[in-house]
Design an enzyme around this catalytic site. Structure first.
Site, short mmCIF file in Angstrom:
data_model
loop_
_atom_site.label_atom_id
_atom_site.label_comp_id
_atom_site.label_asym_id
_atom_site.label_seq_id
_atom_site.Cartn_x
_atom_site.Cartn_y
_atom_site.Cartn_z
N MET A 31 -35.92 39.68 28.12
CA MET A 31 -36.27 39.66 26.91
C MET A 31 -36.91 41.33 26.55
O MET A 31 -37.58 41.41 25.59
CB MET A 31 -37.56 38.62 26.62
CG MET A 31 -37.00 37.33 26.71
SD MET A 31 -37.87 35.99 25.73
CE MET A 31 -39.55 36.40 26.63
N HIS A 38 -37.48 43.65 36.43
CA HIS A 38 -36.13 43.57 36.02
C HIS A 38 -35.25 44.52 36.45
O HIS A 38 -33.98 44.15 36.82
CB HIS A 38 -36.15 44.09 34.39
CG HIS A 38 -37.03 43.11 33.44
ND1 HIS A 38 -38.12 43.53 32.71
CD2 HIS A 38 -36.97 41.75 33.10
CE1 HIS A 38 -38.70 42.75 32.18
NE2 HIS A 38 -37.90 41.43 32.25
N GLN A 62 -37.41 29.51 22.17
CA GLN A 62 -38.22 29.22 23.31
C GLN A 62 -39.71 29.40 23.19
O GLN A 62 -40.42 29.35 23.83
CB GLN A 62 -37.80 30.08 24.92
CG GLN A 62 -38.25 31.45 24.58
CD GLN A 62 -37.30 32.20 25.69
OE1 GLN A 62 -36.03 31.99 25.79
NE2 GLN A 62 -37.95 32.80 26.81
N GLY A 148 -35.40 35.94 38.38
CA GLY A 148 -36.43 36.13 39.20
C GLY A 148 -37.27 35.00 39.49
O GLY A 148 -37.24 34.11 38.66
N SER A 186 -44.97 41.74 34.68
CA SER A 186 -44.53 41.08 33.82
C SER A 186 -44.87 41.79 32.29
O SER A 186 -45.54 42.75 32.21
CB SER A 186 -45.65 39.69 33.40
OG SER A 186 -45.37 39.21 32.20
N SER A 187 -43.88 41.44 31.34
CA SER A 187 -44.01 42.33 30.02
C SER A 187 -45.34 41.89 29.34
O SER A 187 -46.12 42.64 28.83
CB SER A 187 -42.65 41.85 29.15
OG SER A 187 -41.46 42.18 29.90
N ARG A 188 -45.79 40.61 29.74
CA ARG A 188 -47.11 40.27 29.12
C ARG A 188 -48.04 40.96 29.62
O ARG A 188 -49.23 40.78 29.12
CB ARG A 188 -47.11 38.60 29.12
CG ARG A 188 -46.17 38.08 28.12
CD ARG A 188 -46.35 36.51 28.13
NE ARG A 188 -45.49 36.09 26.85
CZ ARG A 188 -44.42 35.34 27.15
NH1 ARG A 188 -44.03 35.07 28.41
NH2 ARG A 188 -43.91 34.65 26.09
P1 AMP Z 1 -38.34 38.30 30.79
O1 AMP Z 1 -37.50 39.40 30.29
O2 AMP Z 1 -39.87 38.15 31.11
O3 AMP Z 1 -37.53 37.03 30.40
O4 AMP Z 1 -37.62 38.10 32.30
C1 AMP Z 1 -36.33 38.36 32.65
C2 AMP Z 1 -36.04 37.95 34.04
O5 AMP Z 1 -36.70 38.89 34.89
C3 AMP Z 1 -36.12 36.69 34.46
O6 AMP Z 1 -35.28 36.28 35.40
C4 AMP Z 1 -37.57 36.67 34.98
O7 AMP Z 1 -37.68 35.82 36.01
C5 AMP Z 1 -37.38 38.22 35.86
N1 AMP Z 1 -38.85 38.73 35.91
C6 AMP Z 1 -39.78 38.94 35.32
N2 AMP Z 1 -40.72 39.33 36.00
C7 AMP Z 1 -40.44 39.52 37.43
C8 AMP Z 1 -40.88 40.20 38.55
N3 AMP Z 1 -42.26 40.43 38.50
N4 AMP Z 1 -40.30 40.14 39.62
C9 AMP Z 1 -39.25 39.84 39.61
N5 AMP Z 1 -38.19 39.29 38.53
C10 AMP Z 1 -38.95 39.15 37.27
#
Ligand code: AMP
Length: 284
Positions: A31, A38, A62, A148, A186-188
């Site tokens: 996202m 990522h 979602q 992830g 985390s992006s958040r």
């Molecule tokens: P998102 O952009 O948050 O939807 O995450 C995209 C992908 O990156 C998903 O498969 C997440 O599980 C993975 N991801 C997010 N944070 C991490 C992290 N700290 N370590 C490994 N993978 C991550």
């Protein structure tokens, strides 16, 4: 040089052509607002296939109406830079209108695995995730897709969806990447104030304490939850635990007693953020 594509027709044609040339494709769905978590998935994808595609799309289906869709952090320039540097071949960044017809009416669901953990407070979340991931798979036809372990329930659900629907893609997991102080990236995390950010690593520390107690003989889920809850209460009194749950690794069924191993997943509200983490625990 990295190519960017935003049109649905173009990505489909481009991937079809790559396949014709006998190239393998690995997809990393995101996202955006990319961080080292990522990037580690991208690195893994590069070891798997000839071509790495990153999708960057904040998927509206979602998010429930009261959630953070509009506030979700976004930095296109930085994401472009990071993916280019990581050696991504194609950055797919569609707009919402390109991905969803106005009268979109088809959903992919794995209800059995989506009802616990995050599903309790986010009942429509995984339906949105499964549907967008299916759409990405149909457009890109990847040989591999990397997800992830930070989002453990999501990874498990996607694996099950792929198996149940005979999707022709191999799901590969990437380990959780953490900040130096242990906080899962985390992006958040961008929502956290400076003070909240300094307290957030206690979530990981609480899980490590719980894992240690489990190894030392505490196998009752309720008691393990209490260990985590007390630790959080002591160190981050302003936090609110959404859930702390011990589940079977594959079926995500809540366990009352730890046998050999299990996953403990947590979601904790801290300020504007809802932070996820999990840990594999063992009984000895
Ligand atoms: P998102 O952009 O948050 O939807 O995450 C995209 C992908 O990156 C998903 O498969 C997440 O599980 C993975 N991801 C997010 N944070 C991490 C992290 N700290 N370590 C490994 N993978 C991550």
């Amino acid at each position: 040089m990295m190519k960017t594509i935003s049109e649905v027709g173009e990505i489909r044609e481009f991937c079809k052509e790559l396949k014709k040339q006998g190239k393998t494709i690995a997809l990393v769905p995101t996202m955006g607002f990319l961080h080292k978590g990522h990037i580690s998935l991208i690195k893994k994808a590069k070891t798997l296939a000839d071509i790495v595609i990153v999708s960057r799309f904040v998927n509206p289906t979602q998010f429930a109406p009261n959630e953070d869709l509009d506030a979700y952090p976004n930095d296109r320039e930085r994401d472009f830079q990071a993916t280019s540097e990581a050696g991504v071949d194609i950055l797919f960044e569609p707009v919402k209108e390109a991905m969803y017809f106005e009268n979109h009416g088809t959903w992919v669901e794995v209800p059995e695995l989506a009802k616990g953990l995050c599903g309790q407070t986010r009942p429509i979340h995984f339906r949105g995730v499964c549907t967008i991931v299916t759409k990405l798979f149909n457009l890109i036809m990847p040989d591999y897709a990397v997800f992830g372990e930070k989002d453990y329930q999501q990874l498990t659900i996607i694996r099950r969806m792929v198996r149940d629907l005979n999707m022709n893609v191999e799901i590969v997991a990437g380990e959780i990447i953490r900040e130096e102080d242990g906080l899962a990236m985390s992006s958040r995390n961008a929502y956290l104030t400076k003070e909240e950010r300094s307290l957030a690593p206690f979530i990981r520390k609480g899980l490590l304490l719980l894992a240690e107690k489990a190894k030392n003989g505490e196998h009752c889920a309720k008691n393990l939850y209490a260990v985590f809850a007390h630790f959080i209460q002591e160190h981050i009194p302003s936090a609110r635990i959404d859930y702390v749950t011990m589940v079977d690794k594959d079926e995500l069924v809540e366990l009352e007693t730890l046998k050999d191993s299990a996953v403990v997943a947590v979601a904790v509200y801290l300020g504007k953020a809802r932070l996820l983490d999990n840990i594999l625990i063992e009984s000895k």
